[in-house]
Design a protein around this motif. Structure first.
Motif, mmCIF file in Angstrom:
data_model
loop_
_atom_site.group_PDB
_atom_site.id
_atom_site.type_symbol
_atom_site.label_atom_id
_atom_site.label_comp_id
_atom_site.label_asym_id
_atom_site.label_seq_id
_atom_site.Cartn_x
_atom_site.Cartn_y
_atom_site.Cartn_z
ATOM 1 N N ARG A 128 0.826 -1.203 0.000
ATOM 2 C CA ARG A 128 0.000 0.000 0.000
ATOM 3 C C ARG A 128 0.869 1.265 0.000
ATOM 4 N N VAL A 129 1.995 1.233 0.718
ATOM 5 C CA VAL A 129 2.906 2.379 0.699
ATOM 6 C C VAL A 129 3.452 2.598 -0.709
ATOM 7 N N CYS A 130 3.811 1.524 -1.389
ATOM 8 C CA CYS A 130 4.280 1.660 -2.775
ATOM 9 C C CYS A 130 3.200 2.318 -3.643
ATOM 10 N N ASP A 131 1.947 1.979 -3.392
ATOM 11 C CA ASP A 131 0.858 2.564 -4.176
ATOM 12 C C ASP A 131 0.567 4.005 -3.784
ATOM 13 N N LEU A 132 1.120 4.466 -2.652
ATOM 14 C CA LEU A 132 0.981 5.875 -2.268
ATOM 15 C C LEU A 132 2.066 6.753 -2.877
ATOM 16 N N LEU A 133 3.088 6.151 -3.457
ATOM 17 C CA LEU A 133 4.149 6.952 -4.073
ATOM 18 C C LEU A 133 3.562 7.890 -5.121
ATOM 19 N N PRO A 134 4.064 9.136 -5.209
ATOM 20 C CA PRO A 134 3.516 10.083 -6.200
ATOM 21 C C PRO A 134 3.506 9.536 -7.614
ATOM 22 N N ALA A 135 4.493 8.732 -7.975
ATOM 23 C CA ALA A 135 4.519 8.178 -9.329
ATOM 24 C C ALA A 135 3.319 7.289 -9.613
ATOM 25 N N GLU A 136 2.684 6.764 -8.558
ATOM 26 C CA GLU A 136 1.524 5.904 -8.748
ATOM 27 C C GLU A 136 0.210 6.676 -8.729
ATOM 28 N N THR A 137 0.192 7.869 -8.151
ATOM 29 C CA THR A 137 -1.090 8.548 -7.940
ATOM 30 C C THR A 137 -1.185 9.913 -8.595
ATOM 31 N N LEU A 147 -5.453 2.134 -13.643
ATOM 32 C CA LEU A 147 -5.661 0.681 -13.585
ATOM 33 C C LEU A 147 -5.188 -0.003 -14.861
ATOM 34 N N GLU A 148 -5.385 0.663 -15.990
ATOM 35 C CA GLU A 148 -4.952 0.093 -17.269
ATOM 36 C C GLU A 148 -3.426 -0.039 -17.305
ATOM 37 N N LEU A 149 -2.736 1.002 -16.818
ATOM 38 C CA LEU A 149 -1.279 0.942 -16.761
ATOM 39 C C LEU A 149 -0.808 -0.157 -15.817
ATOM 40 N N ARG A 150 -1.499 -0.301 -14.707
ATOM 41 C CA ARG A 150 -1.096 -1.318 -13.741
ATOM 42 C C ARG A 150 -1.306 -2.722 -14.289
ATOM 43 N N ARG A 151 -2.370 -2.904 -15.075
ATOM 44 C CA ARG A 151 -2.633 -4.243 -15.642
ATOM 45 C C ARG A 151 -1.489 -4.700 -16.538
ATOM 46 N N GLU A 152 -0.756 -3.747 -17.102
ATOM 47 C CA GLU A 152 0.348 -4.071 -18.005
ATOM 48 C C GLU A 152 1.682 -4.153 -17.273
ATOM 49 N N SER A 153 1.671 -3.967 -15.956
ATOM 50 C CA SER A 153 2.903 -3.965 -15.170
ATOM 51 C C SER A 153 3.063 -5.295 -14.438
ATOM 52 N N PRO A 154 4.234 -5.517 -13.813
ATOM 53 C CA PRO A 154 4.412 -6.758 -13.030
ATOM 54 C C PRO A 154 3.524 -6.810 -11.791
ATOM 55 N N TYR A 155 2.961 -5.679 -11.377
ATOM 56 C CA TYR A 155 2.131 -5.625 -10.170
ATOM 57 C C TYR A 155 0.779 -5.023 -10.521
ATOM 58 N N PRO A 156 -0.116 -5.828 -11.088
ATOM 59 C CA PRO A 156 -1.363 -5.299 -11.642
ATOM 60 C C PRO A 156 -2.375 -4.810 -10.604
ATOM 61 N N GLU A 157 -2.268 -5.262 -9.359
ATOM 62 C CA GLU A 157 -3.248 -4.868 -8.352
ATOM 63 C C GLU A 157 -2.919 -3.483 -7.800
ATOM 64 N N TYR A 158 -3.989 -2.675 -7.590
ATOM 65 C CA TYR A 158 -3.814 -1.350 -6.971
ATOM 66 C C TYR A 158 -4.610 -1.329 -5.672
ATOM 67 N N SER A 159 -4.044 -0.737 -4.633
ATOM 68 C CA SER A 159 -4.587 -0.913 -3.284
ATOM 69 C C SER A 159 -5.800 -0.057 -2.965
ATOM 70 N N PHE A 160 -6.046 0.998 -3.739
ATOM 71 C CA PHE A 160 -7.046 1.980 -3.326
ATOM 72 C C PHE A 160 -8.163 2.098 -4.355
ATOM 73 N N THR A 167 -8.174 11.648 -2.369
ATOM 74 C CA THR A 167 -8.176 12.133 -0.999
ATOM 75 C C THR A 167 -6.902 11.771 -0.252
ATOM 76 N N ALA A 168 -6.030 10.984 -0.892
ATOM 77 C CA ALA A 168 -4.813 10.584 -0.207
ATOM 78 C C ALA A 168 -3.881 11.760 0.013
ATOM 79 N N GLY A 169 -3.968 12.768 -0.844
ATOM 80 C CA GLY A 169 -3.180 13.966 -0.657
ATOM 81 C C GLY A 169 -3.854 14.894 0.340
ATOM 82 N N PRO A 170 -3.568 16.179 0.237
ATOM 83 C CA PRO A 170 -4.077 17.111 1.240
ATOM 84 C C PRO A 170 -5.494 17.579 1.015
ATOM 85 N N TRP A 171 -6.141 17.198 -0.103
ATOM 86 C CA TRP A 171 -7.332 17.936 -0.527
ATOM 87 C C TRP A 171 -8.580 17.667 0.287
ATOM 88 N N LYS A 172 -8.775 16.461 0.802
ATOM 89 C CA LYS A 172 -10.072 16.168 1.409
ATOM 90 C C LYS A 172 -10.363 17.042 2.614
#
Length: 355
Positions: A128-137, A147-160, A167-172
């Protein structure tokens, strides 16, 4: 699993150039943006790495193993569990936010997610921390494209889910997060009035233009944004005549002009009666008004358009940097904050009396 954080780190490095541009705008300078990115990336990377590092080893490593040789046995964190080590890095993450002048309350959701290391299964937490990296979000235009990009990667599942990356950033926790787009734009009209006052202008002289801007509370939003664009000084102040303006527009990608000759003459004279600094300040606020409406508009608009909230923050910072007071009419502000809707919302009465 051990390669999870390594792959995420490679992905982050590839995106560093784009992130620098984004954070340069947010932090007001390339040097500060790069510094913040470097520290933030490093901390998130270390958080994931700390958990992932020993996945393939026993919980109680033999003292003869290379990992425990050398100086490490005397390290203060040597006897401390991996959860607590990662939790220490979460404390470091908080310190980076403070050094960047961030309100920890605004980052509450992400911080809660990071602090779940104390209870969540460690491999799940590291993913989940890896999925919080700015490059992922931060750079996927839509959740579906992510999700489409993730399906083509070695790690197709996304945690959120679709709402969480926004809302993971400051906005919520932003005060304008639940407020409709009409009211957000109306707040910037209040900022426009403050610029006029700071420039020593009589609001009554500008009443036609101000009435036009306040029509955001009732006019269809995209039509209103187009009219605001046509009010920008670049569109009105420098054309010698109305006929020449229309001729220039006919040769542009946007040939239609929203106002007639008499209207153009009116605000053309207004712009030419103020100094260059005031004109530049008015132009900035007008462009922010249009952007806050047009950002992420149309089909598939993200509920609450969290990304557009940056236009409010940027405008507030701009006014402060020019020693211009922020809007402080409590009744007007309270009226705007009541206009809650995930999109444009229903028309409402302006919060100020118009002539």
């Amino acid at each position: 699993m051990r390669g999870l954080w390594g792959t995420a780190g490679i992905r982050c490095a590839a995106e560093l150039g784009n992130l620098t541009d984004a954070f340069t705008v947010f932090f007001g300078g390339t040097g500060l943006a790069v510094l913040f990115l470097a520290v933030l990336f490093g901390l998130l990377f270390l958080l994931a790495k700390q958990i992932a590092k020993h996945w393939d080893f026993p919980e109680e490593p033999d003292e003869t193993e290379p990992e425990t040789a050398g100086p490490w046995k005397s390290h203060p964190f040597y006897p401390v569990c991996k959860r607590a080590r990662a939790a220490y890095l979460v404390l470091c993450f908080d310190e980076v936010l403070k050094a960047a002048g961030q309100d920890l309350e605004r980052w509450k959701w992400m911080r809660n997610e990071l602090w779940s290391v104390t209870k969540r299964p460690e491999e799940e937490w590291a993913a989940r921390v890896c999925d919080l990296l700015p490059a992922e979000t931060a750079f996927a235009p839509t959740y579906e494209e992510l999700l489409e990009l993730r399906r083509e990667s070695p790690y197709p599942e996304y945690s959120f889910n679709a709402a969480e990356p926004e809302t993971a950033g400051p906005w919520k926790s932003h005060p304008f997060y639940p407020v409709c787009k009409r009211a957000r734009a109306a707040y910037l009209v209040l900022c426009f009035d403050e610029v006029l006052k700071a420039a020593g202008q009589d609001l009554e002289r500008w009443k036609w233009m101000r009435n036009e801007l306040w029509s955001v509370t009732k006019r269809p939003e995209e039509e209103w944004a187009a009219r605001v664009c046509d009010l920008l000084p670049a569109e009105t102040a420098f054309a010698p005549t109305y006929e020449e303006l229309l001729e220039l527009r006919r040769e542009s990608p946007y040939p239609e002009y929203s106002f007639n000759a008499a209207e153009w003459k009116y605000f053309h004279s207004l712009y030419n009666s103020i100094d260059e600094n005031a004109m530049e300040q008015l132009a900035f606020v007008l462009s922010q008004m249009a952007d806050i409406i047009l950002d992420d508009c149309g089909d598939g608009e993200t509920p609450y358009t969290p990304d557009s909230l940056r236009f409010i923050d940027e405008t507030q910072d701009y006014l402060k940097s020019h020693n211009i007071p922020l809007p402080n009419d409590e009744n007007a502000l309270a009226h705007l904050m009541k206009q809650r809707n995930p999109h444009s919302g229903k028309p409402f009465d302006p919060p100020v009396k118009l002539s």
